[in-house]
Design a protein around this motif. Structure first.
Motif, mmCIF file in Angstrom:
data_model
loop_
_atom_site.group_PDB
_atom_site.id
_atom_site.type_symbol
_atom_site.label_atom_id
_atom_site.label_comp_id
_atom_site.label_asym_id
_atom_site.label_seq_id
_atom_site.Cartn_x
_atom_site.Cartn_y
_atom_site.Cartn_z
ATOM 1 N N TYR A 177 2.307 0.279 0.037
ATOM 2 C CA TYR A 177 3.267 -0.167 1.050
ATOM 3 C C TYR A 177 2.583 -0.243 2.424
ATOM 4 O O TYR A 177 2.797 -1.198 3.179
ATOM 5 C CB TYR A 177 4.455 0.785 1.104
ATOM 6 N N THR A 178 1.763 0.745 2.734
ATOM 7 C CA THR A 178 1.013 0.733 3.997
ATOM 8 C C THR A 178 0.106 -0.492 4.072
ATOM 9 O O THR A 178 0.019 -1.165 5.107
ATOM 10 C CB THR A 178 0.186 2.011 4.146
ATOM 11 N N CYS A 179 -0.576 -0.806 2.964
ATOM 12 C CA CYS A 179 -1.424 -1.997 2.931
ATOM 13 C C CYS A 179 -0.594 -3.256 3.163
ATOM 14 O O CYS A 179 -1.024 -4.175 3.871
ATOM 15 C CB CYS A 179 -2.151 -2.091 1.598
ATOM 16 N N ALA A 180 0.613 -3.309 2.568
ATOM 17 C CA ALA A 180 1.483 -4.474 2.736
ATOM 18 C C ALA A 180 1.872 -4.644 4.195
ATOM 19 O O ALA A 180 1.861 -5.759 4.728
ATOM 20 C CB ALA A 180 2.722 -4.323 1.859
ATOM 21 N N VAL A 181 2.210 -3.545 4.865
ATOM 22 C CA VAL A 181 2.591 -3.607 6.278
ATOM 23 C C VAL A 181 1.406 -4.051 7.128
ATOM 24 O O VAL A 181 1.522 -4.926 7.998
ATOM 25 C CB VAL A 181 3.123 -2.242 6.754
ATOM 26 N N SER A 224 0.960 -12.212 -1.474
ATOM 27 C CA SER A 224 0.954 -11.344 -2.655
ATOM 28 C C SER A 224 1.226 -9.884 -2.326
ATOM 29 O O SER A 224 1.298 -9.057 -3.229
ATOM 30 C CB SER A 224 -0.386 -11.469 -3.395
ATOM 31 N N LEU A 225 1.399 -9.555 -1.027
ATOM 32 C CA LEU A 225 1.747 -8.180 -0.647
ATOM 33 C C LEU A 225 2.942 -8.198 0.306
ATOM 34 O O LEU A 225 2.823 -7.808 1.464
ATOM 35 C CB LEU A 225 0.563 -7.470 0.027
ATOM 36 N N PRO A 226 4.098 -8.616 -0.165
ATOM 37 C CA PRO A 226 5.279 -8.602 0.710
ATOM 38 C C PRO A 226 5.748 -7.172 0.947
ATOM 39 O O PRO A 226 5.550 -6.288 0.104
ATOM 40 C CB PRO A 226 6.317 -9.391 -0.086
ATOM 41 N N VAL A 227 6.354 -6.935 2.098
ATOM 42 C CA VAL A 227 6.886 -5.608 2.405
ATOM 43 C C VAL A 227 8.242 -5.491 1.719
ATOM 44 O O VAL A 227 9.303 -5.696 2.314
ATOM 45 C CB VAL A 227 6.995 -5.401 3.932
ATOM 46 N N ASP A 228 8.211 -5.157 0.443
ATOM 47 C CA ASP A 228 9.416 -5.104 -0.377
ATOM 48 C C ASP A 228 9.217 -4.023 -1.436
ATOM 49 O O ASP A 228 8.375 -4.166 -2.331
ATOM 50 C CB ASP A 228 9.667 -6.462 -1.029
ATOM 51 N N GLU A 229 9.995 -2.961 -1.342
ATOM 52 C CA GLU A 229 9.785 -1.809 -2.228
ATOM 53 C C GLU A 229 9.930 -2.180 -3.695
ATOM 54 O O GLU A 229 9.082 -1.820 -4.528
ATOM 55 C CB GLU A 229 10.770 -0.685 -1.886
ATOM 56 N N ALA A 230 10.982 -2.898 -4.044
ATOM 57 C CA ALA A 230 11.216 -3.223 -5.453
ATOM 58 C C ALA A 230 10.078 -4.061 -6.022
ATOM 59 O O ALA A 230 9.607 -3.814 -7.144
ATOM 60 C CB ALA A 230 12.544 -3.957 -5.604
#
Length: 338
Positions: A16-20, A28-34
């Protein structure tokens, strides 16, 4: 030592940190938990499959970990075959000639045509290294080890591989190319469209994207100028892939017009130059070159860089490297000079 390994559910917070930190345009790295949790679960399924005879829906997601601290510092992935269950879109650059001999008029015009030409090929994706660790060739390791993985497990991947490069956008995530599409065909900004694609909501592309070829000359000058161009932060990654043999063949992203580069896997430089030898453990001499080294297991995969002595029938590495890479004397390793 920084070691690449398969992602686990415990790595969610780091992913998640990488996505942010990856910012706008990193589809390919959206800030979306699911979505991120689904990617982790899907990767675990892929690594758990011991016998794969042909590429399918497998998505391999790896993280790079500092073994001294346990901190995850980056990630990268490989899609075994794209577009098998969901359409995988690109624009293909082409030419149309308008010619009248009687009027002595000849115009060769560039076009953009929506296509699914890369369906079924493998994709190198989701490469992100956190800022403090962009040194000591860590980025090269995090990208190139995937080519060794593909060389070792050829049946799991397609004959061809692609990589999508992030296109031009500003610090707010605004894309000149998307701005033109938004103005005439969509009612959403670039970040929303990019996010929806990242979480798998792609139906709007088929519903709203122009289905007929677009004449490039009809686009705004700002949109024309960025077709096939990469984001400033992506230039080093593109140069590295070009050095490996990847080439731009006229396919661009449908949102930001960033280039997609392709290669036949057998012709990737790291694939061609990699070797597979049994391991011996000892102290490499002081002149030993650094190599990217990986074990040859899937579920228990490890890769990293370390000095190594290459001999005719074995590879000599240090006890520390052997421990980090989960290699014992006699185990096979695949490696390539860094």
């Amino acid at each position: 030592m920084l070691v690449v390994r398969p992602i686990t559910p415990q790595d969610y917070a780091a992913l998640y940190t990488c996505a942010v930190e990856s910012g706008y345009g990193f589809t390919s790295l959206p800030v979306d938990e699911a979505l991120l949790r689904r990617r982790i679960a899907r990767a675990q399924e892929a690594f758990a499959r011991e016998h794969v005879s042909e590429p399918g829906e497998e998505g391999y997601l790896f993280v790079m970990e500092d073994t001294a601290t346990g901190e995850v510092v980056g990630c990268s992935g490989i899609e075994a075959a794209v577009g098998l269950t969901e359409a995988f879109y690109h624009y293909r650059l082409g030419k149309v000639v308008h010619h009248s001999k009687s009027l002595d008029v000849y115009n060769a015009l560039e076009t953009l045509t929506l296509c699914n030409d890369y369906t079924g090929v493998s994709e190198l994706c989701t490469l992100f290294l956190r800022e403090p660790f962009r040194k000591n060739q860590n980025g090269r390791v995090l990208s190139r080890f995937r080519m060794l993985f593909m060389a070792e497990f050829r049946d799991r991947f397609s004959q061809f591989a692609i990589a999508e490069m992030r296109g031009v956008s500003d610090e707010n995530g605004d894309s000149p190319f998307w701005h033109w599409l938004e103005k005439y065909f969509f009612n959403m900004d670039f970040n929303q469209a990019d996010y929806l694609t990242g979480i798998g909501e792609k139906a709007f592309v088929a519903e709203l994207m122009p289905q007929f070829p677009l004449y490039v000359k009809m686009l705004d000058p700002e949109a024309q100028a960025v077709i096939g161009k990469v984001h400033e932060n992506t230039r080093p990654a593109l140069r590295m892939l070009e050095n490996e043999g990847f080439r731009f063949r006229g396919y661009v992203d449908i949102f930001d017009a960033g280039p997609t580069v392709e290669v036949e896997v057998a012709n990737i430089k790291s694939v061609r130059e990699s070797q597979r030898l049994p391991i011996r453990i000892g102290k490499p001499n002081d002149q030993a070159a650094r190599h990217i080294i990986m074990n040859t297991r899937v579920a228990d995969f490890r890769a990293g860089q370390a000095p190594a002595e290459v001999h005719a029938d074995y590879l000599l590495i240090s006890p520390e490297a052997a421990t980090a890479l989960r290699l014992e004397a006699g185990d096979a390793a695949r490696f390539v000079a860094l």
